[in-house]
Write a protein that holds these residues in place. Structure first.
Motif: not given
Length: 66
Positions: A29-36
């Motif tokens: 559900k996350l993208t970008g830095e949050a997903q990392a």
């Protein structure tokens, strides 16, 4: 074999597997830095799960001893 210790080890594995599944769902559900960051957390959860599985396997090996 100490059944209580075995039961606790089993519970730790089960809980770690649940946390892993929840984290994978969160990552989707996350993208970008949050997903990392969430992937880094997943790595730690997987390390914990590996340790829990090792402890569980040790208790199982004790059960096989005469």
């Amino acid at each position: 074999m100490n059944e209580t210790a075995f039961n606790v080890a089993t519970q730790y594995v089960t809980e770690a597997e649940q946390r892993r599944a929840q984290q994978i769902s969160l990552i989707a559900k996350l993208t970008g830095e949050a997903q990392a960051h969430a992937r880094q957390v997943l790595t730690e959860i997987e390390r914990t799960l590996a340790i829990a599985r090792t402890h569980h396997a040790h208790f199982l090996s004790f059960a096989d001893e005469p």
